[in-house]
Scaffold this motif. Structure first.
Motif, short mmCIF file in Angstrom:
data_model
loop_
_atom_site.label_atom_id
_atom_site.label_comp_id
_atom_site.label_asym_id
_atom_site.label_seq_id
_atom_site.Cartn_x
_atom_site.Cartn_y
_atom_site.Cartn_z
N VAL A 1 -3.87 6.26 7.25
CA VAL A 1 -2.58 5.59 7.00
C VAL A 1 -2.35 4.44 8.00
O VAL A 1 -1.98 3.33 7.60
CB VAL A 1 -1.42 6.60 7.08
N ASP B 1 -7.62 5.44 -6.96
CA ASP B 1 -6.39 4.72 -6.67
C ASP B 1 -5.74 4.26 -7.97
O ASP B 1 -6.40 4.06 -8.98
CB ASP B 1 -6.68 3.49 -5.81
N THR C 1 0.85 -1.18 0.00
CA THR C 1 0.00 0.00 0.00
C THR C 1 0.89 1.24 0.00
O THR C 1 1.83 1.31 0.79
CB THR C 1 -0.87 0.04 1.26
N ARG D 1 -12.19 4.38 -1.03
CA ARG D 1 -11.51 4.12 0.25
C ARG D 1 -12.53 3.88 1.34
O ARG D 1 -13.64 4.38 1.27
CB ARG D 1 -10.67 5.31 0.69
N SER E 1 -2.40 5.28 -3.55
CA SER E 1 -3.49 6.23 -3.29
C SER E 1 -2.85 7.59 -3.02
O SER E 1 -1.65 7.69 -2.78
CB SER E 1 -4.30 5.81 -2.06
N THR E 2 -3.69 8.60 -3.05
CA THR E 2 -3.23 9.94 -2.69
C THR E 2 -3.99 10.37 -1.44
O THR E 2 -5.22 10.21 -1.38
CB THR E 2 -3.48 10.92 -3.84
N LEU E 3 -3.27 10.86 -0.46
CA LEU E 3 -3.91 11.25 0.78
C LEU E 3 -4.93 12.36 0.52
O LEU E 3 -4.69 13.26 -0.29
CB LEU E 3 -2.87 11.74 1.79
N TYR F 1 0.96 5.62 -0.25
CA TYR F 1 0.23 6.87 -0.23
C TYR F 1 1.12 8.00 -0.73
O TYR F 1 2.21 8.21 -0.21
CB TYR F 1 -0.25 7.21 1.18
N THR G 1 1.51 11.45 9.45
CA THR G 1 0.91 10.14 9.20
C THR G 1 0.84 9.26 10.44
O THR G 1 0.05 8.32 10.48
CB THR G 1 1.71 9.38 8.12
#
Lengths: 555, 161
Positions: free
Chosen positions: A381, A542, A128, A511, A349-351, A130, A209
């Motif tokens: 996260v 994503d 995973t 998400r 993914s992008t936060l 981010y 995070t």
């Protein structure tokens, strides 16, 4: 006779002699083999720039997070927007401007324009990752930094600011201290101040995070370029045609059609750096970076580099001058741990952000930042990184928009028909998003543009021979007005003009934890937040490394 | 009994029917080894690295300095205790023995355990990377010990001459 007997006894028996030879051969073979392995392994990492920043963030520092239990690996990828080499020398201007298309050497400073926090589970589960948007407005704690020759210096709290600037600001502070202390060796000043910059970035990332960073890898602009140059070329896939002209000193000059393209090193750099003419600017750029990593991994796998120590060594030989890794890094261990990553079992993914705001700063007196909810980000996260129990399923379901079960294959008709999508509204990036919708339905758009600001109704016009495809487009978009023939258009061409009546299909859930309304976190003292709705802005779809055979399509 | 042990035993076995000159030379060259138990070279060769890995693991690293020091010391002891004939076996036996012990330690004690064949292969690369410099150093020390023993064994003959 006695002499001959004595001579015969002095010589070892043939069997004994053979045994000795065999033993000597075995011993020599083991020495040679182990020596070769040792040499190859040594060559893999020798000469690589290493950092002690991971251990530089110590208990007691704000932003320190204790190492997690278990053997998962949290890796922070740092992409540095620096036009300087490791010794602080400017890269050749001509190279930067002509080959990298990255403006002059004075641009960029030491901003960390790429921050990707990657979690590699020890149990072989899904990787995973981010992306942290570079303009996220976060706390940037200070801390103590051990600088050889200078002792321990106290880096002050950098306050709220863009996360990308933590590196640059801390580095600048350390550079000032080193210079004031009389350190004249430019390379030493560069190396030591960069270490302080890395530590500041680590503190900011860990503070944001809530997870410990085990390893880091830093690459500069040249590194991106050299990686692709070493590979030869990579394939990328765009949902919408890219056209990012260089205007007013901005833009990358990228021009690529929708669909899969094979690009060289310079174009790859344009691909990851483009931020204008994208649906969501910087957020879309993070997806480009994610797709780039996926494409590079795909190319390395396709060329048999991964798993071949000789090929890895060759690649490392090319890029080792452009990258910095932490001194606890073992390339072999990483290659083995990251087998899922290299196998495409990874989701990027992008936060999420809450919205945008203008805060004091920048050359114009104010600068635009992303507002974030630190609590939500920590929750997102830590939940994702702590969810390794199941090996097969990823912690977050993948959007079908970015990862259709089958690659989006533009229809044959579409490939010979010129399709133009014009945005007839003031909504930024709408034409690109429509292109994405069509692409996901197997229709590649040729060109996007503006079609006025106040078009009420969406229209689809077509030239000779494009009626069927125009009808398909109407069906895919779900517009009410039937396509109309337009003799002024060339044959095999379609023009879609999006009006205010068109509504994009709703986003599919990407998400488990969506951004919610503001709950906590420091806010800018000035500047109006343009939070688009109570749900904020998620980071977009994503990017699944296993989609499209390892070449995920992005905007 | 390992080949090295057999060799050292064979090497220290008294030989009959030699002339006075050869017996004297052989005895002199065995001046150290003749006093050592016959099993010592082989035992040192195996137990040195094994003990080094065990102690090293207790301290913190089974491929660390303890492993290196004990392996090198044991190699020196094995070379000194072996007969000239036995050295033909002791010296070549060191690299595979040291590597096998290092590899076994890596595969047995690595944390987290190596899960699959690919991971184990990486573990073997790590073990090899660690053991090679130690092996080289141990071989060098063995060579030195043997050279000193050889010089010492020849000195009386030189005096007689």
């Amino acid at each position: 006779m006695p002499d001959r007997r004595r001579i015969a006894r002095r010589r070892p028996a043939p069997a004994l002699l053979a045994g000795r030879v065999l033993a000597a051969f075995l011993g020599a073979a083991v020495v040679a083999t182990t020596g070769l392995v040792w040499y190859e392994n040594k060559q893999l990492t020798d000469g690589t720039h290493t950092s002690t920043a991971i251990k530089g963030v110590k208990a007691g520092d704000d932003g320190y997070v204790p190492p997690h239990l278990g053997n998962d690996v949290n890796l922070l990828l740092i992409g540095l927007d620096s036009r300087r080499d490791m010794n602080g020398n400017d890269l050749p201007t001509q190279f930067v401007e002509d080959a990298l298309h990255a403006g002059s050497s004075g641009i960029g400073g030491y901003n960390t324009n790429v921050l990707i926090l990657m979690h590699i589970p020890a149990n072989g589960g899904r990787v995973t990752a981010y992306s942290i948007p570079r303009d996220d407005y976060v706390e940037r704690p200070g801390g103590n930094a051990d600088v050889p020759g200078l002792g321990t210096i106290k880096v002050p709290d950098l306050g709220m600011g863009k996360i990308k600037e933590a590196y640059n600001d801390a580095k600048a502070y350390a550079e000032g201290k080193l210079t004031a202390a009389g350190v004249k060796d430019k390379a030493k000043v560069e190396a030591e101040s960069r270490e302080v910059g890395r530590e500041a970035t680590l503190r900011a990332v860990q503070k944001l995070t809530g997870v410990h960073v085990d390893h880091l890898a830093e690459v500069n602009l040249l590194g991106f370029y050299d990686v692709v140059k070493a590979i030869g070329s990579i394939q990328v896939c765009l949902k919408a045609p890219a056209n990012d002209p260089i205007e007013y000193g901005a833009g990358t000059g990228l021009k690529l059609p929708a669909g899969v393209s094979t690009i060289d090193a310079a174009t790859a750099l344009q691909f990851v750096r483009q931020r204008y003419h994208l649906p969501d600017s910087d957020l879309s750029r993070t997806h480009r970076q994610q797709a780039f990593l996926s494409s590079v991994t795909h190319a390395l796998r396709a060329k048999g580099v991964l798993g071949d120590i000789g090929s890895m060594q060759s690649l490392f030989g090319v890029v080792k001058n452009d990258i910095v890794i932490d001194n606890g890094w073992s390339v072999l261990d990483f290659a083995q741990q990251a087998s899922n990553l290299t196998g495409g079992n990874a989701t990027f993914s992008t936060l999420p952000i809450k919205g945008y705001a203008d805060v004091p700063g920048g050359s114009g007196g104010k600068t635009s930042v992303n507002l974030v909810d630190p609590d939500l980000i920590k929750k997102t996260v830590t939940t994702a990184f702590g969810n390794d129990a199941a090996v097969a399923p990823p912690p977050t379901p993948v959007s079908s928009a970015s990862a259709p079960s089958t690659p989006a294959t533009p229809s044959t008709a579409a490939t010979k028909t010129t399709i133009t999508v014009n945005n007839g509204t003031k909504t930024v990036g709408l034409a690109l998003k429509i292109s994405g919708v069509l692409f996901d339905n197997g229709i590649a758009v040729t060109k996007t543009g503006n079609g006025g600001d106040n078009v009420a109704h969406t229209t689809i016009r077509y030239g000779t021979g494009a009626a069927d495809l125009a009808k398909q487009i109407q069906t895919k978009l779900g517009t009410k007005t039937a396509p109309t023939a337009d003799k002024t258009l060339p044959a095999d061409s379609i023009v879609v003009t999006i009006g205010h009546d068109y509504k994009l299909p709703p986003d599919k859930p990407t998400r488990p934890t969506k951004p919610t309304s503001a709950t906590s976190g420091a806010q800018p003292s000035t500047g109006a937040a343009s939070t688009p709705g109570s749900n904020g802005i998620n980071g977009g779809d994503d990017v699944d490394m296993s989609s499209q055979n390892g070449i995920p399509c992005v905007y | 009994m390992s080949s090295a042990a057999r060799a050292s035993t064979a090497g220290s076995r008294p030989r009959t029917g030699r002339g006075p000159a050869q017996r004297t030379r052989a005895d002199q060259s065995r001046s150290t080894s003749s006093r050592a138990p016959r099993w010592l070279p082989a035992a040192a060769l195996v137990l040195g690295p094994a003990l080094g890995a065990l102690l090293g693991k207790a301290i913190g690293g089974y491929h660390g300095p303890v492993f290196a020091l004990l392996t090198i010391a044991a190699a020196a002891l094995a070379a000194a205790a072996a007969t000239p004939s036995g050295r033909w076996w002791v010296v070549p036996a060191l690299p595979p023995v040291a590597w096998l012990i290092a590899a076994a330690a890596e595969l047995a004690w690595h944390n987290p355990p190596y899960a699959d064949t690919k991971a184990k292969a990486v573990g073997l690369v790590h073990a090899t990377t660690h053991v090679f410099p130690v092996t080289l150093a141990a071989l060098a020390v063995m060579g030195l010990v043997i050279a000193i023993a050889t010089v010492r064994s020849r000195r009386p003959r030189g005096r007689r001459a």
